[in-house]
Enzyme design. Structure first.
Site, PDB file in Angstrom:
ATOM      1  N   ASP A 165     -14.208 -15.843   8.199  1.00 33.59           N
ATOM      2  CA  ASP A 165     -12.823 -15.520   7.839  1.00 33.59           C
ATOM      3  C   ASP A 165     -12.035 -15.323   9.134  1.00 33.59           C
ATOM      4  O   ASP A 165     -12.122 -14.269   9.776  1.00 33.59           O
ATOM      5  CB  ASP A 165     -12.829 -14.247   6.975  1.00 33.59           C
ATOM      6  CG  ASP A 165     -11.423 -13.736   6.673  1.00 33.59           C
ATOM      7  OD1 ASP A 165     -10.459 -14.230   7.277  1.00 33.59           O
ATOM      8  OD2 ASP A 165     -11.309 -12.819   5.842  1.00 33.59           O
ATOM      9  N   TYR A 195     -13.129  -6.722   6.018  1.00 33.42           N
ATOM     10  CA  TYR A 195     -11.927  -6.789   5.174  1.00 33.42           C
ATOM     11  C   TYR A 195     -11.578  -8.259   4.963  1.00 33.42           C
ATOM     12  O   TYR A 195     -11.506  -9.029   5.925  1.00 33.42           O
ATOM     13  CB  TYR A 195     -10.732  -6.065   5.835  1.00 33.42           C
ATOM     14  CG  TYR A 195      -9.486  -6.233   5.016  1.00 33.42           C
ATOM     15  CD1 TYR A 195      -9.252  -5.414   3.912  1.00 33.42           C
ATOM     16  CD2 TYR A 195      -8.582  -7.255   5.285  1.00 33.42           C
ATOM     17  CE1 TYR A 195      -8.129  -5.607   3.109  1.00 33.42           C
ATOM     18  CE2 TYR A 195      -7.464  -7.454   4.488  1.00 33.42           C
ATOM     19  CZ  TYR A 195      -7.243  -6.627   3.397  1.00 33.42           C
ATOM     20  OH  TYR A 195      -6.157  -6.822   2.598  1.00 33.42           O
ATOM     21  N   LYS A 198      -2.249 -16.676   8.068  1.00 29.82           N
ATOM     22  CA  LYS A 198      -1.390 -15.918   8.996  1.00 29.82           C
ATOM     23  C   LYS A 198      -0.693 -16.801  10.036  1.00 29.82           C
ATOM     24  O   LYS A 198       0.365 -17.345   9.771  1.00 29.82           O
ATOM     25  CB  LYS A 198      -2.205 -14.814   9.668  1.00 29.82           C
ATOM     26  CG  LYS A 198      -2.608 -13.694   8.673  1.00 29.82           C
ATOM     27  CD  LYS A 198      -3.178 -12.515   9.413  1.00 29.82           C
ATOM     28  CE  LYS A 198      -3.716 -11.436   8.520  1.00 29.82           C
ATOM     29  NZ  LYS A 198      -2.725 -10.475   8.076  1.00 29.82           N
ATOM     30  N   TYR A 201       0.820  -1.220   0.000  1.00 25.70           N
ATOM     31  CA  TYR A 201       0.000   0.000   0.000  1.00 25.70           C
ATOM     32  C   TYR A 201       0.855   1.272   0.000  1.00 25.70           C
ATOM     33  O   TYR A 201       0.700   2.141   0.858  1.00 25.70           O
ATOM     34  CB  TYR A 201      -0.952   0.006   1.223  1.00 25.70           C
ATOM     35  CG  TYR A 201      -1.633  -1.312   1.476  1.00 25.70           C
ATOM     36  CD1 TYR A 201      -2.625  -1.771   0.607  1.00 25.70           C
ATOM     37  CD2 TYR A 201      -1.288  -2.114   2.556  1.00 25.70           C
ATOM     38  CE1 TYR A 201      -3.244  -2.977   0.813  1.00 25.70           C
ATOM     39  CE2 TYR A 201      -1.896  -3.330   2.766  1.00 25.70           C
ATOM     40  CZ  TYR A 201      -2.873  -3.765   1.895  1.00 25.70           C
ATOM     41  OH  TYR A 201      -3.483  -4.972   2.109  1.00 25.70           O
TER      42      TYR A 201
END
Ligand code: PMP
Length: 429
Positions: free
Chosen positions: A249, A148, A278, A20
């Site tokens: 999620d 997200y 992760k 980003y």
């Protein structure tokens, strides 16, 4: 500190894209030579106490000997082999563990290579399941605002369309049904109106909705919102009532971060599809998984396509699977709940920030601590301050947050919390 610099920062600035960031106005990057335990070592000599666990993943810290050995042993045998037409012990062992520790309905595992891809796979599973049942009208997803789920296209399409980092691509993304973000905070009394509003959305849209996708209990990049388990329970009930699949999620929340092994346990519900990533490998390798039920897997397999249409090159990477097995064993062999509770106690030090100007909220859950400001933070400026205090914390938007490695001691959490207090008090943002 007068050490010879070998990491070519000029080349980095001119040629390498970081997450980003802009290539013309890059924010500073800090050259790291190595990391061990909960310390990140800069080439310039500083040792930084890590408050981020490399974005939720390094739960055992860096360079844990057990994880290192798992990689070394596996690399001697086979570092990678295609998964098409081949299987191997690390994948089988890992999937046995995943089937055993995730909600009991989840029996089938797809191994992928990043969180976003596991979300893509979850969405494909949901769409393919309904097609396999001859239901062609269910082509949309339903999801709360402030969500997200990753940076790939299907994942972006279910991120908050206004606040998200992806609003730029809106014209290219499929349109889905967004419901209000969970409002009642974790620990407050649940506002039943929320359930009522959700029911209205299901009533209106269910015929076109294949699945509801949600981050359980913690809306992560959309605002670090810790919400009431009753919201999630209501979603599960409505999914059952209206024939909608539930995708949870847990890429950020999985493996103990919220105080439960998986955050769905706070609401005592089981999803139809679960995404994890992760911390799956303790942050050592890139790996993710999408788990689903027998019913969905058999439905897809007996449908017209007969196969699930996905197969990444690095699917089931043996190194990543071996280290994931070691990481899960390492986590479960210790009293991880006590460790998370201990971290939560230490994170209470953040509440001191409530006295400061521009702080609108301080909240903690499990091994997560958040300080929310009423103004957008200058990341480069605050980060320079944090590095000067020998801590690694990377704020986002209006949020300064900690999700430290589980091996961190209370003293380190206090140092992190003090640095946050000093940054806000001294207006280093
Ligand atoms: N879902 C959630 C909840 C996440 O926090 C993230 C990563 N921040 C993702 C999906 C995407 O995972 P990855 O970055 O591994 O693609």
């Amino acid at each position: 500190m007068n050490k010879k610099q070998t990491i070519d920062l000029d080349f980095d600035r001119q040629h390498i894209w970081h997450p980003y960031t802009s290539m013309t106005q890059p924010i500073p990057v800090y050259p790291v030579t190595h990391a061990n335990h909960n310390l990140i070592h800069l080439e310039t000599g500083e040792q930084l106490i890590d408050g981020m666990a490399s974005w939720w993943s390094a739960i055992h810290g860096y360079g844990h000997p057990v994880l290192k050995n798992a990689v070394i042993e596996q690399v001697d045998k086979m570092s990678h082999v295609m998964f098409g037409g081949i299987t191997h012990q690390p994948a089988v062992e890992l999937c046995k563990k995943l089937v055993a520790i995730t909600p009991s309905k989840l029996q089938k595992v797809f191994l992928a290579d990043s969180g976003s891809v596991s979300v893509e796979v979850a969405i494909k599973m949901a769409l393919q399941y309904w097609l396999s049942q001859g239901v062609t009208s269910k082509q949309k997803l339903m999801t709360p605002l402030k969500g997200y789920h990753g940076d790939t296209f299907a994942a972006m399409s279910v991120c908050d369309p206004i606040n998200s980092m992806h609003s730029l691509y809106q014209g290219f993304l499929p349109e889905h049904v967004f419901v209000p973000a969970p409002k009642t905070q974790f620990g407050q009394q649940f506002d039943k109106l929320e359930a009522h509003h959700l029911a209205q959305y299901f009533e209106e849209h269910h015929q076109h909705v294949a699945a509801f996708i949600i981050e359980p209990i913690v809306q992560n990049a959309g605002g670090m919102n810790f919400y009431h388990p009753e919201y999630l329970r209501t979603v599960r009930e409505l999914c059952d009532r209206y024939g909608v699949l539930l995708i949870c999620d847990e890429i950020a929340t999985g493996f103990g971060r919220t105080g439960k092994l998986f955050a769905v346990e706070h609401a005592d519900i089981e999803p139809d599809i679960l995404c994890i990533g992760k911390a799956l490998t303790g942050g050592m390798m890139t790996l993710s998984a999408t788990l689903t039920t027998d019913k969905i897997a058999i439905g897809i397999s007996e449908g017209e396509a007969g196969v699930l249409m996905h197969g990444p090159t690095f699917m089931g990477n043996p190194l990543a699977c071996a280290v994931a097995c070691a990481s899960i064993d390492l986590l479960l062999e210790q009293d991880w709940q006590a460790q998370i509770a201990h971290l939560n106690d230490a994170l209470q030090a953040l509440h001191r920030c409530n006295d400061l100007e521009h702080v609108v909220d301080v909240r903690t859950l499990g091994a997560i601590g958040v300080v929310e400001l009423d103004t957008v933070i200058d990341v480069a400026k605050i980060q320079a301050f944090f590095v000067s205090k020998n801590v690694w914390i990377r704020p986002f938007g209006k949020l300064i947050y900690l999700m430290p490695p589980y091996i961190s001691c209370s003293g380190d959490i206090t140092t992190l919390a003090n640095a946050i207090y000093a940054a806000i008090a001294g207006k280093h943002y």
